[in-house]
Design a protein around this motif. Structure first.
Motif, mmCIF file in Angstrom:
data_model
loop_
_atom_site.group_PDB
_atom_site.id
_atom_site.type_symbol
_atom_site.label_atom_id
_atom_site.label_comp_id
_atom_site.label_asym_id
_atom_site.label_seq_id
_atom_site.Cartn_x
_atom_site.Cartn_y
_atom_site.Cartn_z
ATOM 1 N N GLN A 46 27.647 57.999 35.316
ATOM 2 C CA GLN A 46 26.524 58.238 34.395
ATOM 3 C C GLN A 46 26.222 56.985 33.581
ATOM 4 N N ALA A 47 27.277 56.277 33.167
ATOM 5 C CA ALA A 47 27.076 55.059 32.380
ATOM 6 C C ALA A 47 26.402 53.971 33.229
ATOM 7 N N PHE A 48 26.739 53.888 34.506
ATOM 8 C CA PHE A 48 26.053 52.924 35.382
ATOM 9 C C PHE A 48 24.559 53.244 35.437
ATOM 10 N N GLN A 49 24.265 54.529 35.518
ATOM 11 C CA GLN A 49 22.855 54.925 35.551
ATOM 12 C C GLN A 49 22.180 54.611 34.210
ATOM 13 N N ASP A 50 22.832 54.986 33.114
ATOM 14 C CA ASP A 50 22.224 54.814 31.791
ATOM 15 C C ASP A 50 22.012 53.347 31.421
ATOM 16 N N HIS A 51 22.923 52.485 31.867
ATOM 17 C CA HIS A 51 22.871 51.072 31.452
ATOM 18 C C HIS A 51 22.373 50.164 32.583
ATOM 19 N N HIS A 52 21.765 50.748 33.589
ATOM 20 C CA HIS A 52 21.187 49.959 34.695
ATOM 21 C C HIS A 52 22.239 49.039 35.315
ATOM 22 N N GLY A 53 23.397 49.600 35.606
ATOM 23 C CA GLY A 53 24.494 48.812 36.169
ATOM 24 C C GLY A 53 24.386 48.616 37.665
ATOM 25 N N LEU A 54 23.252 48.977 38.244
ATOM 26 C CA LEU A 54 23.091 48.761 39.683
ATOM 27 C C LEU A 54 21.639 48.443 40.009
ATOM 28 N N GLN A 55 21.499 47.697 41.081
ATOM 29 C CA GLN A 55 20.140 47.440 41.601
ATOM 30 C C GLN A 55 20.094 47.964 43.036
ATOM 31 N N CYS A 56 20.570 47.184 44.011
ATOM 32 C CA CYS A 56 20.524 47.706 45.387
ATOM 33 C C CYS A 56 21.568 48.790 45.602
ATOM 34 N N GLY A 57 22.645 48.765 44.811
ATOM 35 C CA GLY A 57 23.669 49.793 44.901
ATOM 36 C C GLY A 57 24.767 49.524 45.909
ATOM 37 N N PHE A 58 24.688 48.414 46.625
ATOM 38 C CA PHE A 58 25.687 48.196 47.677
ATOM 39 C C PHE A 58 27.088 48.043 47.105
ATOM 40 N N CYS A 59 27.202 47.311 46.012
ATOM 41 C CA CYS A 59 28.535 47.068 45.424
ATOM 42 C C CYS A 59 29.016 48.241 44.580
ATOM 43 N N THR A 60 28.100 49.169 44.255
ATOM 44 C CA THR A 60 28.365 50.161 43.209
ATOM 45 C C THR A 60 29.575 51.066 43.482
ATOM 46 N N PRO A 61 29.751 51.578 44.695
ATOM 47 C CA PRO A 61 30.937 52.422 44.893
ATOM 48 C C PRO A 61 32.236 51.689 44.555
ATOM 49 N N GLY A 62 32.340 50.459 45.002
ATOM 50 C CA GLY A 62 33.547 49.684 44.709
ATOM 51 C C GLY A 62 33.663 49.378 43.229
ATOM 52 N N CYS A 95 28.971 41.337 43.080
ATOM 53 C CA CYS A 95 27.631 41.938 43.039
ATOM 54 C C CYS A 95 26.621 40.824 43.255
ATOM 55 N N ARG A 96 25.742 41.032 44.201
ATOM 56 C CA ARG A 96 24.762 39.982 44.501
ATOM 57 C C ARG A 96 23.452 40.177 43.749
ATOM 58 N N CYS A 97 23.344 41.277 42.976
ATOM 59 C CA CYS A 97 22.056 41.574 42.346
ATOM 60 C C CYS A 97 22.045 41.463 40.824
ATOM 61 N N THR A 98 23.047 42.023 40.169
ATOM 62 C CA THR A 98 22.867 42.338 38.747
ATOM 63 C C THR A 98 23.241 41.227 37.778
ATOM 64 N N GLY A 99 24.006 40.246 38.210
ATOM 65 C CA GLY A 99 24.517 39.263 37.256
ATOM 66 C C GLY A 99 25.667 39.820 36.424
ATOM 67 N N TYR A 100 26.127 41.031 36.737
ATOM 68 C CA TYR A 100 27.317 41.669 36.158
ATOM 69 C C TYR A 100 27.120 42.196 34.724
ATOM 70 N N HIS A 101 26.163 41.665 34.007
ATOM 71 C CA HIS A 101 26.038 41.988 32.587
ATOM 72 C C HIS A 101 25.964 43.501 32.359
ATOM 73 N N ASN A 102 25.056 44.161 33.063
ATOM 74 C CA ASN A 102 24.896 45.600 32.836
ATOM 75 C C ASN A 102 26.054 46.417 33.410
ATOM 76 N N ILE A 103 26.732 45.865 34.380
ATOM 77 C CA ILE A 103 27.931 46.544 34.906
ATOM 78 C C ILE A 103 29.007 46.559 33.818
ATOM 79 N N VAL A 104 29.197 45.419 33.184
ATOM 80 C CA VAL A 104 30.196 45.320 32.106
ATOM 81 C C VAL A 104 29.821 46.273 30.973
ATOM 82 N N LYS A 105 28.547 46.259 30.636
ATOM 83 C CA LYS A 105 28.049 47.153 29.592
ATOM 84 C C LYS A 105 28.347 48.617 29.937
ATOM 85 N N ALA A 106 28.059 48.988 31.177
ATOM 86 C CA ALA A 106 28.259 50.381 31.611
ATOM 87 C C ALA A 106 29.727 50.770 31.493
ATOM 88 N N ILE A 107 30.599 49.881 31.895
ATOM 89 C CA ILE A 107 32.033 50.216 31.869
ATOM 90 C C ILE A 107 32.512 50.341 30.423
#
Ligand code: FES
Ligand code: FES
Length: 161
Positions: A90-106, A135-147
């Motif tokens: 849910q946090a990945f969704q809320d904080h835009h932690g994904l773009q193409c989603g390929f890396c997201t499961p991992g 992650c080839r899309c997000t620059g990691y920033h929003n992933i870190v935020k989501a976590i």
């Protein structure tokens, strides 16, 4: 071929594998659990991370036969049976932690392992823990935020890259 049995997302499963069959192949091709992605052949990208006996592992580095008897959790096991997303998803969704989603499961599986061992990680600790996930899309920033948000922390101060 040898039969291998294990528990995946709480269900007992079995299938015939060769000695060289990887856990990632077993999950994707035998069990059709294609949420576990394979993004490289050099054990670098982390798209294939699952939990084995509670620990995050790159499933492309584990032989299916070595997972015999193990308790495996994949991304398909993260949401509740009614489809309610886990707090991390849910946090990945809320904080835009994904773009193409390929890396997201991992990413989600690694994040879950991190928060289990360190429930309130610092931004630095999150970035360090994700070193094995590309992650080839997000620059990691929003992933870190989501976590960090999933760990209940204020993310307003998370630095932009
Ligand atoms: Fe396993 Fe890339 S597919 S690390
Ligand atoms: Fe595209 Fe990470 S969201 S690779």
């Amino acid at each position: 071929m040898t039969e291998v049995r294990m528990s995946v997302n709480g269900k007992s499963v079995a299938g015939d594998v060769e000695g060289r069959t990887l856990l990632s192949e077993f999950l994707r091709e035998k069990l059709r659990l294609t949420g576990t992605h394979v993004g490289c052949d050099t054990s670098q990208c982390g798209a294939c991370v699952v939990h084995m006996n509670g620990n995050a592992v790159k499933s492309c580095t584990v032989l299916a036969l070595d997972a015999a008897g193990a308790d495996v959790l994949t991304i398909e096991g993260m949401a509740a049976p009614d489809g309610t997303l886990s707090a991390i998803q849910q946090a990945f969704q809320d904080h835009h932690g994904l773009q193409c989603g390929f890396c997201t499961p991992g990413m989600v599986m690694s994040a879950a392992a991190l928060l289990k061992e360190n429930p309130r990680p610092t931004e630095h600790e999150v970035r360090e823990y994700l070193e094995g996930n590309i992650c080839r899309c997000t620059g990691y920033h929003n992933i870190v935020k989501a976590i960090m948000a999933a760990s209940g922390q204020d993310v307003s101060a998370v630095a932009a890259e």
